[in-house]
Scaffold this motif. Structure first.
Motif, PDB file in Angstrom:
ATOM      1  N   UNK A 278       0.835  -1.204   0.000  1.00 50.68           N
ATOM      2  CA  UNK A 278       0.000   0.000   0.000  1.00 50.68           C
ATOM      3  C   UNK A 278       0.869   1.253   0.000  1.00 50.68           C
ATOM      4  N   UNK A 279       1.958   1.235   0.789  1.00 51.94           N
ATOM      5  CA  UNK A 279       2.866   2.385   0.805  1.00 51.94           C
ATOM      6  C   UNK A 279       3.484   2.602  -0.576  1.00 51.94           C
ATOM      7  N   UNK A 280       3.874   1.499  -1.213  1.00 46.36           N
ATOM      8  CA  UNK A 280       4.421   1.629  -2.566  1.00 46.36           C
ATOM      9  C   UNK A 280       3.381   2.229  -3.506  1.00 46.36           C
ATOM     10  N   UNK A 281       2.127   1.820  -3.300  1.00 44.93           N
ATOM     11  CA  UNK A 281       1.043   2.379  -4.116  1.00 44.93           C
ATOM     12  C   UNK A 281       0.925   3.880  -3.922  1.00 44.93           C
ATOM     13  N   UNK A 282       0.975   4.313  -2.659  1.00 45.13           N
ATOM     14  CA  UNK A 282       0.896   5.751  -2.361  1.00 45.13           C
ATOM     15  C   UNK A 282       2.066   6.483  -3.015  1.00 45.13           C
ATOM     16  N   UNK A 283       3.270   5.928  -2.823  1.00 43.56           N
ATOM     17  CA  UNK A 283       4.463   6.557  -3.401  1.00 43.56           C
ATOM     18  C   UNK A 283       4.340   6.647  -4.921  1.00 43.56           C
ATOM     19  N   UNK A 284       3.817   5.579  -5.522  1.00 41.35           N
ATOM     20  CA  UNK A 284       3.665   5.557  -6.972  1.00 41.35           C
ATOM     21  C   UNK A 284       2.701   6.625  -7.468  1.00 41.35           C
ATOM     22  N   UNK A 285       1.538   6.727  -6.794  1.00 35.64           N
ATOM     23  CA  UNK A 285       0.554   7.739  -7.214  1.00 35.64           C
ATOM     24  C   UNK A 285       1.140   9.140  -7.065  1.00 35.64           C
ATOM     25  N   UNK A 286       1.789   9.389  -5.908  1.00 35.81           N
ATOM     26  CA  UNK A 286       2.358  10.721  -5.685  1.00 35.81           C
ATOM     27  C   UNK A 286       3.448  11.032  -6.715  1.00 35.81           C
ATOM     28  N   UNK A 287       4.273  10.039  -7.039  1.00 32.82           N
ATOM     29  CA  UNK A 287       5.337  10.260  -8.023  1.00 32.82           C
ATOM     30  C   UNK A 287       4.750  10.552  -9.401  1.00 32.82           C
ATOM     31  N   UNK A 288       3.702   9.809  -9.762  1.00 35.34           N
ATOM     32  CA  UNK A 288       3.068  10.024 -11.063  1.00 35.34           C
ATOM     33  C   UNK A 288       2.411  11.404 -11.121  1.00 35.34           C
ATOM     34  N   UNK A 289       1.750  11.778  -9.998  1.00 34.70           N
ATOM     35  CA  UNK A 289       1.127  13.098  -9.897  1.00 34.70           C
ATOM     36  C   UNK A 289       2.196  14.189 -10.050  1.00 34.70           C
ATOM     37  N   UNK A 290       3.337  14.009  -9.352  1.00 41.06           N
ATOM     38  CA  UNK A 290       4.427  14.987  -9.447  1.00 41.06           C
ATOM     39  C   UNK A 290       4.954  15.080 -10.877  1.00 41.06           C
ATOM     40  N   UNK A 291       5.152  13.929 -11.490  1.00 44.81           N
ATOM     41  CA  UNK A 291       5.690  13.904 -12.847  1.00 44.81           C
ATOM     42  C   UNK A 291       4.745  14.617 -13.822  1.00 44.81           C
ATOM     43  N   UNK A 292       3.445  14.334 -13.673  1.00 44.57           N
ATOM     44  CA  UNK A 292       2.458  14.956 -14.567  1.00 44.57           C
ATOM     45  C   UNK A 292       2.467  16.465 -14.398  1.00 44.57           C
ATOM     46  N   UNK A 293       2.417  16.942 -13.139  1.00 43.47           N
ATOM     47  CA  UNK A 293       2.387  18.388 -12.910  1.00 43.47           C
ATOM     48  C   UNK A 293       3.716  19.028 -13.289  1.00 43.47           C
ATOM     49  N   UNK A 294       4.816  18.295 -13.143  1.00 45.48           N
ATOM     50  CA  UNK A 294       6.121  18.852 -13.508  1.00 45.48           C
ATOM     51  C   UNK A 294       6.183  19.136 -15.005  1.00 45.48           C
TER      52      UNK A 294
END
Lengths: 252, 248
Positions: B133-149
């Motif tokens: 679940x933590x990996x899932x959270x990290x993955x979503x946040x990383x993808x969100x960051x990448x998209x907004x970046x």
């Protein structure tokens, strides 16, 4: 990587921005190890030529090669052969002087970026300021750092686009000395400037860029011959480059 | 890779050496955390007993949304100062110049997310989530960051003033407030509720919340991933188009 022939060869170069025709067929050659000055007013197209030669901009027509490599066909080889010092000192203000040099050294994959950085800092009189952020440097110091960054990796050709614009007289002299030392070391230098005395002082050959073409080029002595010799006067004097420039430009 | 590493190192120094970056990216979200937990929180009915847990996903998204505006700002300054052109005239992989900024955004936002989580732990944030679940959270946040970046790259390349380069992020920072991040959407009036429930932040917040609480994530995670991937693809396309226009 060294090749025979001129360091820079430009023929029939054309470039327009929308309807504005900036270059209307520019031709020139720069011999290896010489200082070549492109002289012209603001907006004459000097920077456009430098940007095309440093593969930042594509020409509409014509050929250009640097160190024997075509700028369109072999841009990567051209970039290995050159360094660009643009019109505004392109240094990283948040890094220190040393960090700027080390960064460029790493990007150029030289053996010992730190040692090279220290040598350059010493050579350009920046050793004391090496650990300070560039934001605190004076204009002259930034320019010197900028040029020092261009020397890393010993590129055979260096473009200096208006290297003294915005500098005070002292800073100008500092930069002039650096340029002269470089040329003594065998580096080819293409210098653009709007200052006539700068071209007169530094350049082996001078080309006057006006209205999109090079209207005249040669050594200072050759340019002087373009004007009629001094008439019989009580005081005989050679025309200054400024007079030559204004006379030629005015005719067109 | 060497080029990207040098670019990343350079740009990370920019992050750590500008105090306002650190303040905005970590202190402001922490202030929101404190404000909502200790001031507004008592009056908000969320149906859960730990409001810090409820808040956490939205605050992390706010942190990321404000963090990426600095990517735009740093890129803009590189364009303006001429160092972008210097890099492009050097024998390096040209793409490393942009990717250096993008990776810096990922790393610096990850750091601020971790800092905010640590503060959250002190304030009572608890999660029973497992490694997956933590990996899932990290993955979503990383993808969100990448998209907004990549979204931030567009104004970074095209803006004409530094303010213009970073102003685009204000609505992004505001977006979590009109979502399920701080209050349940159920009490919002019709049109606001429709907007709140159908904008990306709600799906992302709900998905992260479910992962933290070890609840089934349901459709939210797919909607969240679809939003992030969609924004990423579109933003990347526009960013590369802007980049190619700049570098003829």
């Amino acid at each position: 990587m060294e090749k025979q022939g001129p360091a820079i060869r430009v023929s029939g170069l054309r470039k327009s921005y929308q309807k504005l025709e900036v270059l209307k067929g520019v031709d020139f050659e720069v011999a290896r190890g010489s200082i070549y000055a492109l002289l012209g007013s603001n907006g004459a197209g000097k920077t456009t030529i430098v940007r095309i030669l440093s593969t930042l901009l594509q020409a509409d027509d014509g050929d250009a090669s640097v160190n024997g490599f075509d700028v369109v066909a072999e841009p990567a080889r051209v970039r290995e052969s050159i360094s660009l010092t643009g019109q505004f000192a392109a240094v990283d203000e948040i890094l220190t002087g040393r960090e700027n040099l080390v960064m460029i050294g790493r990007l150029r994959r030289i053996d010992d970026p730190r040692r090279t950085a220290d040598e350059l800092l010493e050579r350009f009189g920046l050793a004391e300021a090496a650990g300070r952020r560039v934001a605190t440097y004076s204009g002259g110091m930034r320019r010197r750092l900028d040029i020092a960054m261009s020397l890393i990796g010993d590129p055979p050709v260096i473009f200096l686009d208006e290297p003294t614009t915005g500098l005070d007289p002292e800073g100008r002299l500092e930069v002039w000395q650096v340029i002269q030392k470089l040329a003594h070391g065998g580096t080819t230098i293409l210098l653009t400037t709007q200052y006539l005395d700068e071209a007169e002082k530094l350049a082996d050959r001078i080309a006057i860029l006006h209205d999109g073409t090079i209207i005249v080029s040669g050594t200072l002595a050759e340019l002087r011959e373009l004007l009629p010799p001094a008439k019989v006067e009580y005081v005989e004097r050679q025309p200054t480059l400024e007079e030559i420039f204004l006379a030629i430009v005015g005719q067109r | 890779m060497n080029d990207i590493r040098v670019m990343l190192g350079r740009s990370m120094r920019h992050v750590t050496r500008s105090l306002d970056t650190i303040i905005t990216v970590t202190i402001m979200p922490i202030a929101f955390l404190l404000l909502f937990r200790y001031v507004f929180g008592g009056a908000i009915q969320t149906g859960t007993d730990n409001y810090t847990n409820y808040l956490m996903p939205g605050v992390l998204l706010i942190a990321i949304a404000s963090g990426i505006s600095y990517t735009a700002f740093r890129l803009f300054m590189d364009m303006k100062s001429g160092i972008f052109e210097r890099f492009h005239s050097m024998p390096i992989a040209r793409s490393s110049v942009l990717w250096g900024h993008v990776l810096t955004s990922l790393v610096s936002n990850a750091i601020s997310v971790v800092v905010i989580m640590l503060v959250g732990l002190i304030m009572g944030f608890r999660s029973s989530a497992g490694v997956l679940a933590w990996l899932g959270v990290a993955g979503i946040l990383a993808l969100f960051t990448l998209a907004l970046t990549w979204l931030a790259v567009i104004p970074g390349l095209t803006a004409s003033t530094p303010d213009g380069a970073s102003a685009f992020s204000y609505p992004l920072v505001f977006l979590p407030f009109v979502s399920s991040a701080f209050v349940p959407t159920g009490t919002m009036p019709g049109p606001v509720r429709v907007f709140a429930e159908n904008q990306p932040v709600t799906a992302i917040v709900n998905a992260i919340r479910s992962l933290f609480e070890q609840q089934p994530v349901g459709n939210d995670i797919w909607i969240a991933l679809a939003w992030c991937a969609g924004i990423l693809v579109v933003a990347y396309g526009f960013a590369m188009a802007a980049y190619r226009r700049k570098i003829a």
